[in-house]
Design a protein around this motif. Structure first.
Motif, PDB file in Angstrom:
ATOM      1  N   ASP A  72      -7.294   6.359 -11.359  1.00  0.00           N
ATOM      2  CA  ASP A  72      -6.318   5.277 -11.366  1.00  0.00           C
ATOM      3  C   ASP A  72      -7.020   3.966 -11.736  1.00  0.00           C
ATOM      4  O   ASP A  72      -7.659   3.330 -10.892  1.00  0.00           O
ATOM      5  N   ASN A  97      -5.860   1.019 -12.393  1.00  0.00           N
ATOM      6  CA  ASN A  97      -5.376  -0.149 -11.655  1.00  0.00           C
ATOM      7  C   ASN A  97      -6.086  -0.287 -10.322  1.00  0.00           C
ATOM      8  O   ASN A  97      -6.483  -1.389  -9.920  1.00  0.00           O
ATOM      9  N   ARG A  98      -6.255   0.823  -9.629  1.00  0.00           N
ATOM     10  CA  ARG A  98      -6.920   0.797  -8.326  1.00  0.00           C
ATOM     11  C   ARG A  98      -8.357   0.305  -8.440  1.00  0.00           C
ATOM     12  O   ARG A  98      -8.839  -0.461  -7.611  1.00  0.00           O
TER      13      ARG A  98
END
Length: 323
Positions: A49, A51-52
């Protein structure tokens, strides 16, 4: 802006500590300090991920992304992702000694493979327009002579890399935990100072065991280009409160611990999803030696994990601290 090098003072990449929340806190205290992320492996970035791993607040600038990896093509791909995400610098981790990263040919183990590191650095430098830097140890295991480090730096510098951040301890890859590797191998600042003398055209930044701004200034006075503060910046956050004034010669006013906590509650935590404990735990490095400071930390530790905890818990704790 300061006329000094961007690397004159920075905070270290530290797993679970150099988080976006911590970096936001640090930025309230100092506008000039360069902030590094936790290490993100190329595998996590390419397969997980993004974004994470990559999202950060615009207030954090200047902020550098630290990558862990050894495959030049993957490093180049991740460096480009980091640049597109808005980071100001890409840094390669050649210092982490954990067993897990060794198996992935990441971290300090790469010091034994200088040509591979050179290829990785060149691939990243060719892929992006922002600075690409490296953070490494002074040696590993029995490869701990000054000559070993000097030759490693000389080889990697052939890639075009100009900035070397040196943790002034060697890493012992078998038998010591990462924590022990930050404490047991002796600090050897003299080797880093010698490195600057031998490579005057490179930017040499020192890291390891530095706790105060007095120590930082003393090391800068030895001819080094920069100082990177690690655990001290997290365990005693207010050590950064006078960095801009003392290290960069800035006349901006400092802020107090009370003002820092109030800003954090209203301008940061109030906008964050998830349990309070995720953001509040980063305040445990505040108010050391201040009347009520111990009560503040105890109140937080006893209350931030409750299901209904909100920023009022932090403000109630803050009321226990003398102004």
């Amino acid at each position: 802006m300061s006329e000094f090098s961007p690397w004159r003072f920075s905070t270290a990449p530290m797993m679970e500590w150099s988080t976006p929340a911590t970096r936001w806190l640090w930025r309230q205290l100092t506008q000039h300090t360069l902030l590094y992320t936790e290490m993100v492996t190329t595998g996590a970035l390419l397969n997980g991920d993004q974004n994470r791993f990559l999202d950060f607040d615009a207030a954090e600038h200047p902020v550098a992304l630290q990558l862990g990896g050894s495959n030049p093509a993957e490093l180049a791909q991740c460096a480009k992702i980091g640049q597109n995400w808005g980071y100001d610098e890409i840094n390669l981790n050649v210092g982490c000694p954990s067993d897990r990263v060794q198996k992935g040919m990441i971290g300090a183990a790469l010091m034994a493979h200088s040509e591979l590191v050179k290829d990785g650095m060149k691939a990243m430098l060719d892929a992006v327009d922002i600075p690409v830097t490296i953070k490494h140890r002074i040696g590993i295991d029995d490869h701990d002579s000054y000559e070993f480090m000097r030759d490693f730096v000389g080889t990697v510098a052939e890639s075009g890399c100009k900035v070397f951040i040196v943790h002034a301890r060697k890493a012992i890859l078998k038998g010591l935990s990462p924590k022990e590797n930050r404490e047991i191998p002796p600090l050897q600042y003299d080797k880093v100072i010698q490195l600057k003398q031998d490579f005057p055209d490179l930017t040499i930044v020192i890291n390891g065991g530095i706790k105060t701004l007095d120590e930082s200034q003393h090391l800068l006075d030895q001819g080094l280009d920069g100082v990177m503060l690690g655990r001290a910046a997290y365990q005693d956050i207010m050590v950064l409160s006078e960095v801009d004034q003392r290290i960069f010669g800035d006349s901006r006013p400092t802020i107090s611990g009370h003002e820092l906590v109030e800003r954090y509650c209203h301008d940061y935590i109030a906008k964050q999803p998830g349990p309070l404990r995720h953001s509040a735990k980063h305040l445990m490095g505040l108010f050391h030696g201040v009347p009520g400071g111990r009560k503040f930390r105890r109140y937080l530790s006893e209350n931030i994990h409750k299901d209904d905890a909100d920023i009022q818990v932090i403000l109630d704790a803050l009321a226990l601290v003398a102004k």
